[in-house]
Motif scaffolding. Structure first.
Motif, PDB file in Angstrom:
ATOM      1  N   LEU A 210       0.829  -1.206   0.000  1.00  0.00           N
ATOM      2  CA  LEU A 210       0.000   0.000   0.000  1.00  0.00           C
ATOM      3  C   LEU A 210       0.864   1.256   0.000  1.00  0.00           C
ATOM      4  N   LEU A 211       1.939   1.253   0.796  1.00  0.00           N
ATOM      5  CA  LEU A 211       2.853   2.407   0.828  1.00  0.00           C
ATOM      6  C   LEU A 211       3.481   2.641  -0.542  1.00  0.00           C
ATOM      7  N   ALA A 212       3.902   1.561  -1.215  1.00  0.00           N
ATOM      8  CA  ALA A 212       4.562   1.697  -2.517  1.00  0.00           C
ATOM      9  C   ALA A 212       3.611   2.295  -3.556  1.00  0.00           C
ATOM     10  N   THR A 213       2.378   1.797  -3.587  1.00  0.00           N
ATOM     11  CA  THR A 213       1.437   2.320  -4.583  1.00  0.00           C
ATOM     12  C   THR A 213       1.052   3.761  -4.284  1.00  0.00           C
ATOM     13  N   ARG A 214       0.899   4.114  -3.010  1.00  0.00           N
ATOM     14  CA  ARG A 214       0.570   5.509  -2.673  1.00  0.00           C
ATOM     15  C   ARG A 214       1.722   6.440  -3.057  1.00  0.00           C
ATOM     16  N   PHE A 215       2.960   5.978  -2.909  1.00  0.00           N
ATOM     17  CA  PHE A 215       4.115   6.795  -3.290  1.00  0.00           C
ATOM     18  C   PHE A 215       4.106   7.074  -4.789  1.00  0.00           C
ATOM     19  N   PHE A 216       3.927   6.036  -5.598  1.00  0.00           N
ATOM     20  CA  PHE A 216       3.958   6.226  -7.052  1.00  0.00           C
ATOM     21  C   PHE A 216       2.711   6.948  -7.556  1.00  0.00           C
ATOM     22  N   LEU A 217       1.626   6.869  -6.807  1.00  0.00           N
ATOM     23  CA  LEU A 217       0.464   7.684  -7.149  1.00  0.00           C
ATOM     24  C   LEU A 217       0.816   9.172  -7.044  1.00  0.00           C
TER      25      LEU A 217
END
Length: 585
Positions: A230-237
């Motif tokens: 979840l952290l990784a996807t929020r970062f790239f978002l």
């Protein structure tokens, strides 16, 4: 010789020394002494602060100020028509020596003094209004739809939370808040580089790439299996969304005159309200797909909305508009006319000029650039707090998951309507400051209710407070952004200033994500509301300082003789620092 009475669209000067100027803001302390009859209000807890009553009085003062401002404009129109000692120019505008000495400022022909403005005639067979409508058709729908998708993919995590995201991923304590925060790290850092890249590659190419990117990331967000994912996807978002907001504002500022811009800015910005309303409805429908193909409802929210965004990004590669200098939907004569019209209002755009690090450094030494960022920062905190946590707050009123989503829709719809009403009034009066303060006052009134009313018998009052928060924050923000951005001259100043305001302001997004923590739920989120009120007041103070600064600078420039011997190239490089430029209040 008497000058002809100008039409409303020809009036470009407001006398700062008019006896009506500032009447609604005179003696503000006296506003706090107006007696209030408490019996006229429904019974509320005895702890309800006097802040609410003060805000209501301020709202009344703002309404009176609107009438006073309109009266002042009509008075100045009459003054202009009766001036005997005038300078004429080919465009039909006029100004008197006495008026110039009194501090008259140009609101529409900003970079050009009235004695040097040239007449602009639209191409044969068309009118300025027809060209502007054509621009509207090719610009506004695209940026509204683009940012609606971006904001929806950004805040739908709040809707997903209501459908079990935390439990499925095993989130504990403030891990959900951290997932919200990580989005803002690249979002803040990359906004200025994003605008520079958009200028290099064109909005069609750059914004389409970003749209495809955050659509894919949103889909992946629905497939994550743990907190790290979840952290990784929020970062790239955050990486792919960094150019959406400042880029669209940069594009708008490059297409419209300042006096015509607020309606378009608010309509675009209100796509956030539409996204919030649409997101609630969509989440309530998608949530019923729970367990379909083995996926929980919160996963389908991310996957379905991400697929729509991805397909839109592909379509934008072939259809998204460009800057005026590159617009294909305008005929060559229309394109030349639009460029001349914008140059008369904004000054030379210097579109061909590359942006350098020296430009960035010079812009960041301007105190008005910093004030623009602080104005926006102060409202980002309540705006993102509402966007991320309103489903949680509404859920605390004991609604089911589906009912929570449905109850989140009306405040967003009210925010859209109120924002458009204030935008139309702001454009009509050609004034920004007063309407920004009006929205801020409405938001403070809403927070005052939410901080003090907690009785289950008064759930409707608390729900009404959410309406005021959404209406106030989401009507003041587009006014502040439009006011600041349309007071920037030249492509380089607009690109840097716009990105800076959005980037600096979005630091408030980090603050917002930790303002409403689960441990404060037992205290009715008082800490979160107090943080929001504090930053909203900070925005009001920054607006006041910015208004004072631009007014004093306009007066100083009105007293200057000539343009200081600057060449046209030097004026273009200066942008709004050009001594012939006049800021809008």
């Amino acid at each position: 010789m008497l000058t002809p009475r100008p039409t409303r669209t020809q009036v470009h000067y407001l006398n700062l020394e008019s006896p009506l100027h500032g009447r609604s803001f005179a003696d503000p302390l006296s506003l706090l002494q107006v007696p209030i009859n408490d019996s006229s209000f429904p019974p509320l807890p005895s702890s309800f602060p006097s802040l609410t009553f003060t805000v209501l009085v301020i709202l009344g003062g703002c309404c009176l100020g609107t009438r006073s401002c309109k009266t002042r404009i009509m008075s100045d129109i009459k003054d202009l028509s009766l001036e005997e000692k005038t300078h004429h120019d080919p465009s039909g505008f006029s100004s008197s020596d006495k008026g110039a000495e009194a501090g008259r400022i140009s609101y529409d022909v900003g970079p050009n003094s009235p004695t040097t403005a040239t007449a602009l005639s639209p191409p044969e067979g068309t009118t300025e209004a027809a060209i502007v409508r054509k621009i509207d058709r090719h610009i506004i729908p695209f940026i509204i739809f683009l940012y609606l998708l971006a904001f929806l993919d950004r805040v739908n995590i709040g809707n997903a939370r209501s459908f079990g995201l935390e439990a499925d991923l095993g989130l504990e304590k403030v891990e959900y808040n951290t997932a919200l925060t990580i989005f803002f790290v690249p979002y803040i850092i990359l906004e200025i580089p994003g605008n520079i890249l958009m200028k290099k590659f064109s909005p069609r190419v750059w914004l389409s790439i970003c749209c495809v990117g955050f659509g894919l990331v949103s889909i992946f967000q629905g497939l994550v299996q743990n907190y790290g994912g979840l952290l990784a996807t929020r970062f790239f978002l955050g990486v792919f969304e960094c150019s959406m907001f400042p880029g669209c504002f940069f594009l708008l500022a490059s297409w419209y005159k300042r006096a015509d811009a607020q309606k378009r800015y608010s309509l675009f910005f209100s796509s956030t309200s539409l996204a919030g309303a649409f997101g609630g409805l969509l989440a309530s429908a998608i949530g019923k797909m729970d367990r379909l193909q083995g996926y929980r409802g919160w996963r389908w929210i991310f996957i379905v909305e991400g697929c729509v965004t991805f397909l839109a990004g592909v379509l934008f590669f072939f259809t998204f508009p460009a800057f005026p200098e590159e617009a294909r939907f305008l005929k060559p004569a229309e394109r030349e006319y639009v460029q001349a019209m914008l140059q008369a209002d904004h000054g030379h755009s210097a579109a061909e000029r590359k942006i350098t690090l020296r430009d960035v450094g010079k812009a960041l030494t301007d105190h008005r650039i910093w004030l623009g960022g602080i104005m926006y920062l102060g409202l980002i905190v309540p705006a993102y707090s509402y966007a991320y946590f309103s489903p949680t707050i509404i859920g605390s009123y004991k609604y089911s998951a589906i009912q929570t989503q449905l109850h989140s829709v009306p405040p967003w719809a009210a925010a859209f309507g109120f924002a458009m009403v204030t935008a139309v009034a702001s454009d009509y009066l050609r004034h920004r400051f007063m309407f920004a303060i009006l929205g801020i006052a409405v938001a403070i009134a809403g927070f005052a209710i939410l901080m003090t009313v907690h009785d289950p018998a008064h759930v409707n009052v608390q729900y009404g407070g959410l309406f005021l928060v959404a209406m106030g924050a989401y009507s003041a923000m587009p006014i502040i952004v439009c006011w600041f951005n349309m007071n920037l001259g030249g492509h380089h100043r607009k690109a840097i200033g716009t990105a800076w305001q959005i980037a600096f302001g979005n630091i408030g997004g980090i603050i917002a994500t930790y303002s409403f923590v689960a441990s404060d739920a037992k205290n009715h989120y008082r800490m979160g509301y107090a943080i929001c009120v504090s930053f909203t007041c900070l925005s009001a103070l920054a607006c006041l300082l910015y208004a004072i600064s631009v007014t004093m600078e306009n007066k100083r420039r009105a007293k200057m003789q000539g343009d200081g011997g600057l060449t046209e190239e030097e004026k273009a490089d200066l942008g709004d620092l050009n001594p012939e430029f006049r800021y809008m209040l």
